[in-house]
Design a protein around this motif. Structure first.
Motif, PDB file in Angstrom:
ATOM      1  N   GLU A  90       0.838  -1.192  -0.214  1.00 27.56           N
ATOM      2  CA  GLU A  90       0.211   0.133   0.023  1.00 27.56           C
ATOM      3  C   GLU A  90       0.577   1.363   0.204  1.00 27.56           C
ATOM      4  O   GLU A  90       0.712   2.322  -0.755  1.00 27.56           O
ATOM      5  CB  GLU A  90      -0.747  -0.002   1.328  1.00 27.56           C
ATOM      6  CG  GLU A  90      -1.797   1.247   1.308  1.00 27.56           C
ATOM      7  CD  GLU A  90      -3.144   1.119   1.140  1.00 27.56           C
ATOM      8  OE1 GLU A  90      -4.009   2.115   1.304  1.00 27.56           O
ATOM      9  OE2 GLU A  90      -3.459   0.101   0.958  1.00 27.56           O
ATOM     10  N   GLN A  91       1.991   1.171   1.021  1.00 32.12           N
ATOM     11  CA  GLN A  91       2.939   2.208   0.805  1.00 32.12           C
ATOM     12  C   GLN A  91       3.306   2.772  -0.515  1.00 32.12           C
ATOM     13  O   GLN A  91       3.810   3.974  -0.883  1.00 32.12           O
ATOM     14  CB  GLN A  91       3.858   2.147   1.794  1.00 32.12           C
ATOM     15  CG  GLN A  91       3.601   1.991   3.399  1.00 32.12           C
ATOM     16  CD  GLN A  91       4.622   1.836   4.159  1.00 32.12           C
ATOM     17  OE1 GLN A  91       5.440   0.865   3.853  1.00 32.12           O
ATOM     18  NE2 GLN A  91       4.602   2.267   5.500  1.00 32.12           N
ATOM     19  N   LEU A  92       3.697   1.605  -1.425  1.00 30.38           N
ATOM     20  CA  LEU A  92       4.194   1.586  -2.732  1.00 30.38           C
ATOM     21  C   LEU A  92       3.293   2.091  -3.618  1.00 30.38           C
ATOM     22  O   LEU A  92       3.280   2.327  -5.025  1.00 30.38           O
ATOM     23  CB  LEU A  92       4.878   0.581  -2.957  1.00 30.38           C
ATOM     24  CG  LEU A  92       6.073  -0.168  -2.385  1.00 30.38           C
ATOM     25  CD1 LEU A  92       6.295  -1.389  -2.569  1.00 30.38           C
ATOM     26  CD2 LEU A  92       7.098   0.887  -2.903  1.00 30.38           C
ATOM     27  N   GLY A  93       2.019   2.391  -3.258  1.00 34.75           N
ATOM     28  CA  GLY A  93       0.675   2.583  -4.297  1.00 34.75           C
ATOM     29  C   GLY A  93       0.538   1.699  -5.163  1.00 34.75           C
ATOM     30  O   GLY A  93      -0.097   1.786  -6.241  1.00 34.75           O
ATOM     31  N   LEU A  94       0.529   0.330  -4.547  1.00 35.61           N
ATOM     32  CA  LEU A  94       0.153  -0.975  -5.440  1.00 35.61           C
ATOM     33  C   LEU A  94      -1.238  -1.475  -5.036  1.00 35.61           C
ATOM     34  O   LEU A  94      -1.463  -1.305  -3.918  1.00 35.61           O
ATOM     35  CB  LEU A  94       1.286  -1.955  -5.158  1.00 35.61           C
ATOM     36  CG  LEU A  94       2.786  -1.699  -5.732  1.00 35.61           C
ATOM     37  CD1 LEU A  94       3.436  -2.869  -5.250  1.00 35.61           C
ATOM     38  CD2 LEU A  94       2.871  -1.262  -6.982  1.00 35.61           C
ATOM     39  N   SER A  95      -1.986  -1.893  -5.862  1.00 35.56           N
ATOM     40  CA  SER A  95      -2.984  -2.861  -5.427  1.00 35.56           C
ATOM     41  C   SER A  95      -2.826  -4.381  -5.770  1.00 35.56           C
ATOM     42  O   SER A  95      -2.334  -4.724  -6.887  1.00 35.56           O
ATOM     43  CB  SER A  95      -4.385  -2.292  -6.376  1.00 35.56           C
ATOM     44  OG  SER A  95      -4.116  -2.398  -7.675  1.00 35.56           O
ATOM     45  N   ILE A  96      -3.368  -5.162  -4.803  1.00 34.06           N
ATOM     46  CA  ILE A  96      -3.071  -6.620  -4.728  1.00 34.06           C
ATOM     47  C   ILE A  96      -4.140  -7.000  -5.454  1.00 34.06           C
ATOM     48  O   ILE A  96      -5.536  -6.907  -4.949  1.00 34.06           O
ATOM     49  CB  ILE A  96      -2.829  -7.146  -3.495  1.00 34.06           C
ATOM     50  CG1 ILE A  96      -1.714  -6.660  -2.873  1.00 34.06           C
ATOM     51  CG2 ILE A  96      -2.881  -8.658  -3.454  1.00 34.06           C
ATOM     52  CD1 ILE A  96      -1.553  -7.053  -1.294  1.00 34.06           C
ATOM     53  N   HIS A  97      -4.128  -7.961  -6.498  1.00 31.56           N
ATOM     54  CA  HIS A  97      -5.189  -8.318  -7.080  1.00 31.56           C
ATOM     55  C   HIS A  97      -5.303 -10.042  -7.021  1.00 31.56           C
ATOM     56  O   HIS A  97      -6.295 -10.513  -7.200  1.00 31.56           O
ATOM     57  CB  HIS A  97      -5.242  -8.173  -8.583  1.00 31.56           C
ATOM     58  CG  HIS A  97      -5.663  -6.699  -8.916  1.00 31.56           C
ATOM     59  ND1 HIS A  97      -6.666  -6.436  -9.607  1.00 31.56           N
ATOM     60  CD2 HIS A  97      -4.997  -5.645  -8.818  1.00 31.56           C
ATOM     61  CE1 HIS A  97      -6.887  -4.960  -9.552  1.00 31.56           C
ATOM     62  NE2 HIS A  97      -5.448  -4.603  -9.058  1.00 31.56           N
ATOM     63  N   ASP A 143      -0.664  -0.880 -10.586  1.00 31.54           N
ATOM     64  CA  ASP A 143      -0.341   0.169 -10.230  1.00 31.54           C
ATOM     65  C   ASP A 143      -1.789   0.930  -9.965  1.00 31.54           C
ATOM     66  O   ASP A 143      -2.776   0.347 -10.116  1.00 31.54           O
ATOM     67  CB  ASP A 143       0.180   1.205 -11.104  1.00 31.54           C
ATOM     68  CG  ASP A 143      -0.151   1.100 -12.269  1.00 31.54           C
ATOM     69  OD1 ASP A 143      -1.285   1.093 -12.655  1.00 31.54           O
ATOM     70  OD2 ASP A 143       0.652   1.941 -13.235  1.00 31.54           O
ATOM     71  N   SER A 144      -1.596   2.035  -9.713  1.00 35.05           N
ATOM     72  CA  SER A 144      -3.010   2.774  -9.564  1.00 35.05           C
ATOM     73  C   SER A 144      -3.845   2.917 -10.612  1.00 35.05           C
ATOM     74  O   SER A 144      -5.178   3.337 -10.460  1.00 35.05           O
ATOM     75  CB  SER A 144      -2.779   4.166  -8.702  1.00 35.05           C
ATOM     76  OG  SER A 144      -1.970   4.999  -9.661  1.00 35.05           O
ATOM     77  N   HIS A 145      -3.448   2.721 -11.758  1.00 34.58           N
ATOM     78  CA  HIS A 145      -3.996   2.855 -12.881  1.00 34.58           C
ATOM     79  C   HIS A 145      -4.823   1.594 -13.549  1.00 34.58           C
ATOM     80  O   HIS A 145      -4.847   1.256 -14.594  1.00 34.58           O
ATOM     81  CB  HIS A 145      -3.511   3.817 -14.009  1.00 34.58           C
ATOM     82  CG  HIS A 145      -2.926   5.126 -13.841  1.00 34.58           C
ATOM     83  ND1 HIS A 145      -3.877   6.061 -13.679  1.00 34.58           N
ATOM     84  CD2 HIS A 145      -1.799   5.598 -13.226  1.00 34.58           C
ATOM     85  CE1 HIS A 145      -3.190   7.099 -13.117  1.00 34.58           C
ATOM     86  NE2 HIS A 145      -1.966   6.949 -13.104  1.00 34.58           N
ATOM     87  N   GLY A 146      -4.280   0.543 -12.644  1.00 33.94           N
ATOM     88  CA  GLY A 146      -4.765  -0.716 -13.073  1.00 33.94           C
ATOM     89  C   GLY A 146      -3.813  -1.403 -14.327  1.00 33.94           C
ATOM     90  O   GLY A 146      -4.303  -2.377 -14.782  1.00 33.94           O
ATOM     91  N   GLN A 147      -2.533  -0.964 -14.239  1.00 35.98           N
ATOM     92  CA  GLN A 147      -1.558  -1.403 -15.246  1.00 35.98           C
ATOM     93  C   GLN A 147      -0.349  -2.355 -14.596  1.00 35.98           C
ATOM     94  O   GLN A 147      -0.205  -1.741 -13.190  1.00 35.98           O
ATOM     95  CB  GLN A 147      -1.015  -0.257 -15.948  1.00 35.98           C
ATOM     96  CG  GLN A 147      -1.818   0.368 -16.983  1.00 35.98           C
ATOM     97  CD  GLN A 147      -2.772  -0.445 -17.792  1.00 35.98           C
ATOM     98  OE1 GLN A 147      -2.165  -1.215 -18.454  1.00 35.98           O
ATOM     99  NE2 GLN A 147      -4.038  -0.252 -18.019  1.00 35.98           N
TER     100      GLN A 147
END
Length: 891
Positions: free
Chosen positions: A731-738, A758-762
């Motif tokens: 989360e600190q890295l701005g990543l989303s876990i899928h 990443d925050s843009h889904g890429q």
């Protein structure tokens, strides 16, 4: 501009102007009386708004009273001569003022030299600011007006809508003369410029009326579209009222009523927004939708929330206004831009012809005498893709005669054959369905679809109304047929050309969500509806079964990929048992990809694409192998180990080291990972030994791969709170876990793999960014005593306005000797870290997770066991876990 059968009469009882003048004369300073007068007038207008007064009286009444106050203020100042005038322009010039609308003023000078007026003008403007008016003003001479209007269409548009407030009327008349059509911006040039302006504005809003938080002024079907009609008519006809457009034959009474009612509704909403926010707010944000719905008298029902009912009314109005705008601008185009052209007329048949590339009825009585022609028109456009659209007169004829489409019409075999001919046409069928919807034919012919028009779910996941989403889905399906689709949707682009009957796909797409808003499971309702449609249209039983199955199971593939462990052979077999054959599978895959993309543009990403592709490929393999011959788990493990060992030996890895490492991993590891992943992880672990630091391996899809996510593999000592710490660090890295696959070797080392975007889904591909991720994760995870507290961030504004109940469903997965926990909760930063902490508190081990964020809520699936590696079967422990999750995540 005045609207249908309405004439504004000032209500002088609202505020006593004579008394105000008396008080002003006796006041030491004029500022206080003016401020008090403005507050009193607005307070009384607001009171009348809440009491349900005619919105037109309020909007025009505020403009009228401001006229009086400005005229009095003007008289308070000394002007050297009659060479200056105070003129209202723009919306204020039309006599329209909401509580915080822009007050656009033109200080009009007869001559270019403003020296004599500088001091009184400065004093006047300062006075207006001092009394609290938020004005927009310009000081222009007649020459300035002419020069700037010639250079900029927005300037002449603003000046066209002018009213004198104070000063000589002759000065404003001179300006109007200079701006007249013979001198500046002839009607054809003005119309073309304003049309291009509207096209650009609509493009900014994705050419759709259906926005989650629409803009009352600028979205398609909004107030600007109404004003656009008025501007063009004013420039072409010199009209001051919309009723003059009717008199000139460009609009009829029914259309004027649509315009009048639509504007009145939008004015009501805009007035309420200004009153609630205390500013000039045109965005209908979530913050205000519920409040306005309640203010307008909407109440929740078992079927629909009050806010959904309110927004449905909004969408119905703007859809009607957008359609009217389309028709009238098409009419203006024919008369203003093409009126002097010699347009080629081509006869299509006895009923229709094209003129200038647009189709038109050859007789004004056509639809009255032959109602079937209302469907035939769209069939002809499907067969002749060169036809650009429908001429305005024919659009009006369609609107005037569509009431003939009733039950008798729908039961007529001739009409049923025509509709199916449209569905089976070789061209762009979705485009014709969109046109049918725009002109109100589709909802008439299919009443089930008509009930879905303007129907919206109040959440951040479904960002379109049901009808808009459905038509977008069909547009995506057609897009898969284009050559360029192979880049973004390679599997769907290949499969759609192999489907035996495209009309069945169009029908399934048209009905897949048609059961929403009617109570019960919308998939089951839609399946019954489409079965009746197929029977009524004489579709074979085999094809009927296929279409009905697709509608009933249109969520099956996305839910399986999203919530189940598709690396598990049993999951693939269970899915294949429902699908049964490859044709159904191919139809379902194409429909699913289009459905996801048409629901919300943020949902589709490379990782979701890779999941669906994997599920499709594995299911097809299972179907070809035969459902009675499922793969043996031991054989699966043996084949995976053999292939991985061969690859490792090829690159020189010692067999003894491989055996020593693999002994501790267990059989499930070889079921969960492909041979290539096992090779990558094995090489990394062996090369990293005996370092005490956590091993973090990161693998990104190559630049030419459209699908997939960035894989993060973590190998370290298994300790409590590791999942929570990892989630917080990401989360600190701005990543989303899928996706998360949590495994532990027999000697207590983790084999954890995460798929992140990443925050843009890429996926993350940049080498420097990947190294930053690796270094940060190693630093955060190297010492369990230093694991950070759960990261907390500001919750996004939109999420605050949705009440998502936290739900926890616990089921058993006996085939894998584990428990499945399905969590639905409001989305918020740090959620996965919180879940990980709760698992630690409750002595729960996590083996895998499927993470899905759907708008304002998450729907995550966790595969868990006790610390001893056994399923969580104790009802008391299950209840404790459920209550703790709801306690922490439900606030």
């Amino acid at each position: 501009m005045l609207l249908h059968h309405y004439r504004f009469e000032p209500d002088t009882s609202l505020f006593d102007l004579d008394l105000f003048r008396t008080e002003l004369a006796g006041s030491r300073s004029p500022i206080a009386p003016f401020k008090a007068a403005l507050r009193e007038i607005q307070a009384r207008l607001d009171e009348r708004f809440r009491a349900g007064s005619d919105i037109r009286d309020l909007v025009r009444g505020r403009a009228w009273y401001l006229d009086q106050l400005l005229a009095i203020a003007w008289a308070q100042h000394a002007w050297p001569d009659d060479g200056v005038a105070l003129v209202a322009v723009g919306g204020y010039g039309r006599g329209e003022l909401h509580p915080h609308s822009d007050i656009d003023l033109l200080l009009l000078l007869e001559h270019d030299d403003d020296t004599p007026y500088r001091e009184p003008l400065s004093a006047f403007i300062t006075f207006l600011w001092d009394i609290g008016l938020e004005i927009g003003h310009s000081v222009r001479s007649l020459n300035d007006c002419e020069r700037e209007a010639e250079a900029d269409v927005t300037v002449i548009t603003n000046l066209l809508e002018s009213r004198l407030i104070a000063g000589p009327e002759s000065l404003r008349e001179k300006m109007r003369e200079r701006l007249s059509t013979p001198n500046l911006w002839p009607a054809d040039r003005f119309f073309e410029a304003k049309w291009q302006e509207q096209i650009a504005r609509h493009y900014r809003y994705n050419n759709s009326e259906y926005h989650l938080e629409p803009n009352l002024k600028s979205s398609p079907g909004g107030l600007r579209d109404i004003q656009m009609i008025g501007w063009v008519a004013k420039r072409h006809f010199g009209t001051e009222q919309y009723t003059d457009i009717v008199a000139n034959g460009f609009m009829n009474d029914a259309e004027l009523r649509i315009l009048s009612q639509g504007q009145a509704f939008l004015w009501q909403v805009r007035y309420a927004l200004h009153m609630l926010t205390g500013r000039a707010e045109d965005r209908l944000l979530f913050d205000h939708q519920r409040t306005i719905a309640e203010m307008f008298g909407f109440r929740d029902t078992p079927e629909r929330l009050a806010v959904e009912q309110f927004m449905k009314r909004y969408y119905r109005h703007v859809t009607a206004l957008a359609g009217l705008n389309d028709m009238l601008l098409q009419h203006f185009d024919e008369v203003i831009l093409r009126g002097k052209e010699s347009l080629e007329t081509v006869k299509l048949n006895e009923r229709f012809e094209t003129k200038g590339g647009y189709i038109q009825a050859r007789s004004r009585n056509l639809f009255r005498e032959r109602p079937a022609a209302m469907l035939e028109l769209f069939l002809l456009m499907a067969k002749h893709p060169e036809i650009e659209g429908v001429r305005a007169d024919t659009i009006r004829l369609i609107r005037d005669h569509r009431h003939q489409i009733d039950d008798h019409y729908r039961e007529d075999p001739r009409h049923q054959r025509l509709f199916m001919a449209i569905m089976r046409a070789p061209g762009n069928v979705p485009r014709q369905l969109r046109r049918m919807n725009r002109y109100g034919i589709l909802g008439k012919y299919l009443p089930e679809f008509g009930r879905a028009v303007g129907l919206m779910q109040h959440d951040l996941f479904h960002i379109y109304t049901v009808d808009a989403h459905t038509l977008r889905l069909l547009k995506f399906l057609h897009g898969f047929r284009k050559p360029e689709a192979k880049d973004d949707f390679p599997v769907a682009a290949n499969l759609i050309h192999q489907l035996p009957k495209l009309d069945l796909l169009w029908i399934a797409g048209l009905f897949h969500d048609i059961g929403k808003g009617r109570g019960g499971d919308h998939s089951e309702i839609g399946a019954r509806d489409v079965e009746q449609f197929c029977q009524r249209h004489h579709i074979s039983q085999h094809d009927t079964n296929l279409v009905s199955w697709l509608v009933e199971h249109h969520l099956l593939m996305s839910m399986t990929a999203q919530k189940r462990d598709i690396s598990d052979p049993d999951v693939i077999r269970d899915f294949a048992l429902i699908v049964r054959d490859e044709t159904r599978l191919d139809y379902l895959y194409v429909l699913t990809v289009a459905d996801i993309n048409a629901t919300n543009p943020t949902l589709w990403n490379g990782w979701r694409a890779s999941l669906l592709r994997q599920l499709h490929a594995e299911t097809k393999r299972a179907l070809r192998r035969g459902l009675k011959n499922p793969p043996d788990r031991d054989d699966w493990v043996r084949e995976t180990r053999t292939e991985a060992r061969s690859l490792l030996q090829t690159v020189g890895v010692d067999s003894g080291q491989i055996d020593q490492l693999w002994e501790s991993l267990g059989e499930d590891y070889f079921l969960q990972y492909a041979p290539s992943e096992i090779v990558w992880q094995t090489q990394g672990i062996l090369a990293h030994q005996p370092s005490p630091l956590p091993l973090v391996l990161i693998s990104a899809p190559t630049a030419d791969m459209a699908e997939g996510g960035t894989k993060v593999f973590i190998h370290t000592r298994s300790v409590d709170d590791l999942f929570a710490a990892t989630a917080a660090a990401m989360e600190q890295l701005g990543l989303s876990i899928h996706d998360a696959r949590i495994a532990t070797s027999h000697n207590d080392w983790t084999l954890n793999t995460f798929i992140v975007l990443d925050s843009h889904g890429q996926p993350i591909r940049d080498a420097e960014r990947i190294e930053e991720m690796r270094s940060h994760l190693v630093e955060e995870l190297d010492d369990p005593d230093d694991y950070p507290e759960i990261v907390t961030r500001h919750t996004p504004r939109q999420l605050k306005h949705f009440k998502v109940p936290t739900e926890v469903v616990i089921e058993q997965d006996p085939a894998n000797e584990r428990t499945l926990l399905e969590l639905t909760a409001p989305d918020r930063p740090g959620l996965l870290a919180r879940v990980g902490r709760i698992f630690m508190e409750q002595d729960i081990s996590l083996s895998a997770a499927k993470i899905a964020t759907l708008g304002e809520r998450v729907e995550d699936v966790f595969f868990i066991t006790t610390k001893a590696g056994e399923p969580l079967t104790d009802p008391e422990r299950q209840q404790q876990l459920r209550e703790r999750l709801i306690e922490v995540l439900g606030v």
